[in-house]
Motif scaffolding. Structure first.
Motif, short mmCIF file in Angstrom:
data_model
loop_
_atom_site.label_atom_id
_atom_site.label_comp_id
_atom_site.label_asym_id
_atom_site.label_seq_id
_atom_site.Cartn_x
_atom_site.Cartn_y
_atom_site.Cartn_z
N GLN A 233 30.63 44.02 39.73
CA GLN A 233 32.20 45.88 40.76
C GLN A 233 31.18 46.37 41.48
O GLN A 233 32.08 46.02 42.38
N THR A 256 44.50 44.06 42.49
CA THR A 256 43.85 45.17 41.59
C THR A 256 44.14 45.12 39.64
O THR A 256 45.50 45.39 39.97
N GLY A 261 43.00 51.66 42.27
CA GLY A 261 42.16 50.90 43.19
C GLY A 261 42.93 50.15 44.02
O GLY A 261 42.26 49.83 45.04
N ARG A 264 42.16 52.72 47.03
CA ARG A 264 40.99 52.53 47.60
C ARG A 264 40.55 51.40 47.39
O ARG A 264 39.24 51.02 48.71
N GLU A 325 40.14 41.62 40.39
CA GLU A 325 40.10 42.90 38.42
C GLU A 325 40.88 41.72 37.79
O GLU A 325 42.01 40.72 38.28
N PHE A 397 35.48 49.66 34.86
CA PHE A 397 35.87 49.52 36.00
C PHE A 397 36.39 51.16 36.45
O PHE A 397 37.65 51.63 37.03
N ARG A 399 35.49 54.77 39.39
CA ARG A 399 35.19 54.68 40.67
C ARG A 399 33.37 54.35 41.22
O ARG A 399 32.80 55.26 40.03
#
Length: 452
Positions: A233, A256, A261, A264, A325, A397, A399
């Motif tokens: 990851q 995502t 997510g 980011r 993901e 998952f 940060r």
């Protein structure tokens, strides 16, 4: 479908045929060939059809025809004759655009309404005569409560992507809308699948419906090259950036699992020199429209999206989809990769899989009844990750990164001065707040806070 079938043979009015001809379409898709005659008969319809099959035209064309056949003697402001409910803003805008495209040579009037934008322009638009209203449930109920829309004249109701509306927790809103409609009306329900929940909903909405079920024009398994790369990851973002740059991809849709997510990842890709934008429920409608428009026009190379926000994205020749993901619902994988491989064009779907996602991968391969090709990335070496998160954080998952935000929260090394953290960041109080949010009901998690 008979190869000789054309739109004229379906019995559609001349103004509609003229508009169809201008779009360049010559023959109806299977869903159109079956749905159009059923809708023209005036009875209820239960149809299984996914986005990408041509279903939108499958109901907008016959609805326009029916409204032309029996024009209202005097249209009333804010009192639509047809109501089309959709789960997302993007899909609502797409459907209303279809109505305008095919109705351009008619006098049929339409409008779209959804949340996340100022309600006042919609109120102003409702002061004019209206034939077709395309809406998301939350904003429609807002208008109904303010008595700015009158649903007592609805002759035709369409529930589009009904399965997604149930997934998003809209069932209560749908029932509230149904209570405002006249009992004597035509009902059309479109869903990707005929699940038990959809059957139950259909019982309460449809009256002795005809049933049709149509697969995609070209199934994903035939036209989409599916592959995956096993990668930690913590290394996914760097790998994705490398792949896009080295492969020269100019249009790629990346999925995502979370809104944060998506933000980011888009920021990271932008720092790497790629034109990237995120699209999800927390974005303003103006930002979502701008990002989607830029992606379609080629100004944005990478669009990072959550499953719900991507529901209205309909691009005929989208070449690449990446699962940053894996989804925890295997059916969502099929929806995701179905965004490419459309209209006879080949596409690729790449999944970046961390070992903590193996259970999701197994469920997906069981659903699609085939293993996904495993691959490796030559010429790429994982960068050193400073203060890599522990295994537990990787599995959840949380940060992850090597930048300032991550390093601010690590413990100082021996002899290193303590860092001052922002109020609430990394504190026990902040950590305790996160589980409280996760305990919200499933419907609350899925609903767009802007009342999609």
């Amino acid at each position: 479908m008979n190869t000789q079938t054309n739109f004229a043979s379906l019995g559609l009015a001349e103004p509609l045929l003229r508009a169809i001809a201008e779009t360049g379409y010559t023959a109806p898709t299977p869903i159109q060939a079956q749905a159009v005659p059923q809708v023209l008969k005036g009875g209820d319809l239960l149809a299984a059809a996914q986005t990408g099959t041509g279903k939108t035209a499958g109901f907008t064309l016959p609805i326009l025809h029916r409204l032309l056949e029996s024009p209202a003697s005097q249209a009333t402001a804010g009192r639509p004759r047809c109501l089309i409910l959709t789960p997302t803003r993007e899909l609502a805008a797409q459907v209303e655009e279809s109505v305008r495209t095919y109705g351009k040579y008619t006098k049929v009037r339409s409008m779209v309404m959804f949340g996340g934008v100022n309600i006042n322009p919609q109120i102003s638009a409702l002061r004019k005569p209206l034939d077709i209203l395309v809406a998301t449930p939350g904003r429609l109920l807002d208008h109904a409560q303010q008595k700015t829309v009158d649903l007592s004249g609805v002759e035709i109701l369409v529930l589009d992507e009904a399965d997604r509306m149930l997934d998003m927790g809209f069932i209560r809103d749908i029932r509230r809308v149904l209570a405002l409609l006249p009992k004597n009306r035509q009902n059309l329900l479109f869903s990707a699948t005929f699940s038990d929940e959809i059957r139950e909903l259909a019982k309460g909405v449809l009256d002795n419906p005809a049933e049709i079920s149509v697969a995609r024009r070209n199934t994903a398994s035939e036209l989409v090259k599916q592959s995956l790369i096993m990668v930690d990851q913590a290394h996914k973002r760097d790998m994705l950036s490398h792949i896009i740059r080295e492969s020269g991809w100019h249009q790629v849709l990346v999925f995502t699992r979370t809104k944060h997510g998506a933000n980011r990842l888009a920021e990271k890709l932008s720092k790497d020199g790629l034109t990237a934008a995120a699209i999800h429920g927390n974005k303003s409608q103006a930002a979502r429209t701008r990002a989607l428009s830029g992606f379609k026009d080629g100004k944005v190379a990478v669009l990072v999206a959550t499953d719900i926000a991507a529901r209205g994205i309909d691009i005929d020749q989208l070449p690449h989809v990446v699962n940053f993901e894996l989804p925890n619902v295997p059916e969502d994988y099929v929806h995701r990769i179905g965004r490419t491989g459309r209209a006879g064009s080949e596409g690729s779907a790449l999944s970046l899989v961390d070992r903590s996602e193996i259970k999701f991968l197994n469920a997906i391969e069981k659903l699609i009844k085939r293993p996904i090709d495993r691959g490796t990335l030559e010429g790429w070496t994982p960068p050193a990750v400073v203060d890599a998160p522990d295994e537990r954080e990787s599995r959840n998952f949380r940060r992850i990164g090597t930048g300032r935000a991550h390093n601010q929260n690590r413990r100082p090394a021996a002899g290193e001065p303590a860092r001052r953290s922002s109020p609430g960041r990394g504190t026990d109080q902040a950590r305790q707040a996160r589980p409280a949010q996760s305990r919200q009901g499933a419907g609350a998690r899925r609903r767009d806070p802007a009342r999609t």
